[in-house]
Design an enzyme around this catalytic site. Structure first.
Site, mmCIF file in Angstrom:
data_model
loop_
_atom_site.group_PDB
_atom_site.id
_atom_site.type_symbol
_atom_site.label_atom_id
_atom_site.label_comp_id
_atom_site.label_asym_id
_atom_site.label_seq_id
_atom_site.Cartn_x
_atom_site.Cartn_y
_atom_site.Cartn_z
ATOM 1 N N ASP A 1 -23.030 18.767 -27.171
ATOM 2 C CA ASP A 1 -21.649 18.821 -26.679
ATOM 3 C C ASP A 1 -21.537 17.842 -25.509
ATOM 4 O OD1 ASP A 1 -19.025 19.801 -26.453
ATOM 5 O OD2 ASP A 1 -19.673 21.889 -26.588
ATOM 6 N N HIS B 1 -15.394 11.159 -24.369
ATOM 7 C CA HIS B 1 -15.517 12.598 -24.087
ATOM 8 C C HIS B 1 -16.704 13.244 -24.802
ATOM 9 C CE1 HIS B 1 -11.595 13.273 -21.968
ATOM 10 N NE2 HIS B 1 -11.430 12.051 -22.451
HETATM 11 C C1 GDG Z 1 -14.234 17.593 -26.235
HETATM 12 C C2 GDG Z 1 -15.757 17.498 -26.188
HETATM 13 C C3 GDG Z 1 -15.679 17.943 -23.736
HETATM 14 C C4 GDG Z 1 -10.086 26.605 -27.108
HETATM 15 N N1 GDG Z 1 -9.489 27.515 -27.887
HETATM 16 C C5 GDG Z 1 -8.239 27.671 -27.398
HETATM 17 C C6 GDG Z 1 -8.092 26.822 -26.286
HETATM 18 N N2 GDG Z 1 -9.252 26.191 -26.124
HETATM 19 C C7 GDG Z 1 -9.507 25.235 -25.038
HETATM 20 C C8 GDG Z 1 -10.623 25.676 -24.135
HETATM 21 C C9 GDG Z 1 -11.076 24.355 -23.521
HETATM 22 C C10 GDG Z 1 -10.792 23.378 -24.652
HETATM 23 O O1 GDG Z 1 -9.900 23.995 -25.563
HETATM 24 C C11 GDG Z 1 -12.059 23.040 -25.432
HETATM 25 O O2 GDG Z 1 -12.823 22.154 -24.695
HETATM 26 P P1 GDG Z 1 -14.376 22.001 -24.914
HETATM 27 O O3 GDG Z 1 -14.905 21.136 -23.828
HETATM 28 O O4 GDG Z 1 -15.020 23.336 -24.902
HETATM 29 O O5 GDG Z 1 -14.592 21.370 -26.359
HETATM 30 P P2 GDG Z 1 -13.920 20.188 -27.305
HETATM 31 O O6 GDG Z 1 -12.624 20.609 -27.850
HETATM 32 O O7 GDG Z 1 -14.966 19.902 -28.321
HETATM 33 O O8 GDG Z 1 -13.721 18.931 -26.320
HETATM 34 C C12 GDG Z 1 -16.315 18.351 -25.062
HETATM 35 C C13 GDG Z 1 -14.168 17.880 -23.840
HETATM 36 O O9 GDG Z 1 -13.744 17.085 -24.950
HETATM 37 C C14 GDG Z 1 -13.541 17.292 -22.570
HETATM 38 O O10 GDG Z 1 -14.081 16.061 -22.252
HETATM 39 O O11 GDG Z 1 -16.029 18.905 -22.749
HETATM 40 O O12 GDG Z 1 -17.726 18.203 -24.977
HETATM 41 O O13 GDG Z 1 -16.331 17.894 -27.441
HETATM 42 O O14 GDG Z 1 -10.281 24.008 -22.438
HETATM 43 O O15 GDG Z 1 -10.136 26.606 -23.190
HETATM 44 N N3 GDG Z 1 -6.974 26.760 -25.535
HETATM 45 C C15 GDG Z 1 -5.932 27.561 -25.904
HETATM 46 N N4 GDG Z 1 -5.996 28.390 -26.996
HETATM 47 C C16 GDG Z 1 -7.115 28.487 -27.760
HETATM 48 O O16 GDG Z 1 -7.172 29.264 -28.728
HETATM 49 N N5 GDG Z 1 -4.799 27.530 -25.166
#
Ligand code: GDG
Length: 455
Positions: free
Chosen positions: A358, A150
């Protein structure tokens, strides 16, 4: 595991499915094929007994206190995480962490080997489990094994710093298909196989002593329909209006939503905002910034330092540009429900996603999907997020160039509605055609799973 423990009205502890794209995409496949999700349930000590929830089997793997510290916080999140993200923070290397990583990976391989039926497909997810493919192949040569990373996969020079490098690479090569978010990552991996292990390759297929291992890019996505549906509900629309009112009905709301992680460029984005206020190009409280920074990995030093820096910057901006009862930045170090997040997306005129590196960044995709009904909205997006390869109509910027970030933010704040809508529509069309089910389907069919068994 994609579940949380909740306490019901009677005081009893229950499991509840946690929201998220990965589980949404995989749930139907797992449910229709008696599939099992093997994972860490959170917490330390003895793992809960295997159980069933919403038609899928869950098989918890235990971690001890010292493994949590050495395997999870240490090797996974203080060695591999920073190293794979361009060493934005200095990776730390410890022998005891490596050993814990081996032990825990072997435990996951044992668990998968115990639950997988003859000839089953096993899909291993992410950087915490890179040794599992080879360990599992050794135990169960009958299985079809896929792996998806990821996060980014670094260039050779960086990967070569890792003391565990050959073992990790051999571990990954135990899979038949190794998936990455980006083409460049797949290329890094293929070239590394030759550089480190002297393996031959043709295109993206590596020859591992006669066995073929394919590498490829499979950019992950979100459950677009679910976000669109949520954003269209009366409750979310009403909440979005209420958020605007609570912020004092500013002309422009700028939003950031991230785990509080040093890869995400939160501090940088605050600086860009502060300098624009100082330059007189933006003014508060006509413009307000909201930064949700979800608590993450709080026992790791890098994260504790980051929190101090971010909070200092927030204090500085509010000290200089806030008014009584009207801060210029609303900083929320808390977790929110999915509906609250979508309401924030609907309320925000500009979304800032500015990571230094990212794998993908799902927040950027969620914001675009949430704007379907309301229209308008502008996305400022770092070129170093995987999502930038797809969301070309965002206001792209280089997070290492503060003036460039300021310029992109200003253009996004001032974009007219017709242009904003035009950009959004193109990105929304792309996302609808590339949702998370398609991601899972594409990966699994490339792995050789028959079409009727994919989502
Ligand atoms: C890794 C990779 C890749 C965030 N705060 C809250 C919350 N979130 C949710 C967001 C989003 C998810 O968490 C975060 O996903 P991201 O992709 O932005 O980032 P990482 O956590 O670093 O994820 C990344 C991902 O894996 C998937 O392959 O895209 O590059 O680093 O969905 O909405 N959700 C809730 N409360 C929060 O306060 N419910």
């Amino acid at each position: 595991m994609p579940v949380d423990q909740v306490v019901d009205e009677t005081g009893a502890t229950q499991w509840q499915r946690s929201p998220g794209g990965l589980v949404t995409a995989l749930h139907p496949v797992l449910a229709s094929h008696q599939g099992t999700w093997v994972g860490w349930a959170g917490g330390t000590g003895e793992a809960p007994e295997p159980f069933e929830l919403d038609g899928i089997k869950l098989h918890p793997v235990p971690l001890s206190d010292s493994e949590l510290e050495r395997y999870y916080e240490g090797q996974s999140n203080a060695t591999i995480w920073p190293l794979y993200h361009d060493a934005v923070e200095q990776p730390q290397f410890r022998r005891s962490w490596r050993e814990a990583y081996r032990v825990v990976n072997a435990r996951f391989a044992d668990a998968a080997s115990d639950v997988a039926a003859e000839g089953a497909t096993v899909w291993i997810q992410d950087y915490q489990l890179q040794l599992v493919p080879a360990m599992l192949r050794e135990r169960r040569p009958d299985l079809r094994i896929g792996f998806f990373l990821h996060i980014p996969f670094p260039p050779i020079e960086l990967f070569m710093q890792m003391p565990l490098r050959a073992e990790v690479l051999r571990g990954l090569l135990g899979a038949e298909l190794v998936g990455f978010q980006q083409k460049l990552a797949a290329q890094n991996f293929v070239r590394l196989s030759r550089h480190l292990l002297g393996l031959r390759y043709e295109g993206n297929t590596i020859d591992v002593n006669g066995r073929k291992v394919k590498a490829g890019a499979f950019p992950i996505s979100i459950d677009v329909a679910e976000i669109e549906r949520l954003a269209a509900t009366d409750a979310v629309q009403a909440r979005a209006k209420q958020i605007r009112a609570e912020l004092g009905d500013p002309e422009k709301i700028i939003l950031g939503v991230d785990r509080l992680d040093y890869t995400k460029g939160i501090e940088l984005r605050l600086k860009a905002y502060r300098e624009l206020l100082a330059d007189g190009k933006l003014e508060a409280p006509g413009t307000v910034m909201v930064q949700v920074a979800t608590p993450s990995r709080e026992r790791i030093g890098h994260y504790q330092n980051l929190r101090i820096r971010v909070e200092r910057e927030v204090g500085r901006i509010n000290g200089e540009y806030g008014l009584v009862g009207q801060p210029a930045v609303h900083y929320l170090h808390q977790s929110y429900s999915r509906t609250e997040l979508v309401a924030l997306y609907c309320a925000a005129d500009v979304m800032m996603v500015t990571p230094f590196r990212d794998g993908m960044n799902l927040v950027a995709k969620e914001y675009v999907a949430a704007r379907t009904g309301a229209g308008g909205g502008a996305l400022v997006l770092s070129e170093f997020a995987g999502a930038a390869s797809e969301l070309r109509q965002a206001f792209l910027c280089n997070p290492h160039d503060l003036d460039g970030v300021k310029d992109a933010l200003l253009r996004a704040v001032n974009v007219d509605r017709t242009e904003a809508n035009r950009r959004m529509r193109i990105m929304q069309r792309h996302l609808r055609a590339h949702d998370v089910s398609r991601w899972a389907r594409t990966f699994l069919s490339e792995l050789g799973v028959p079409a009727e068994e994919t989502p």
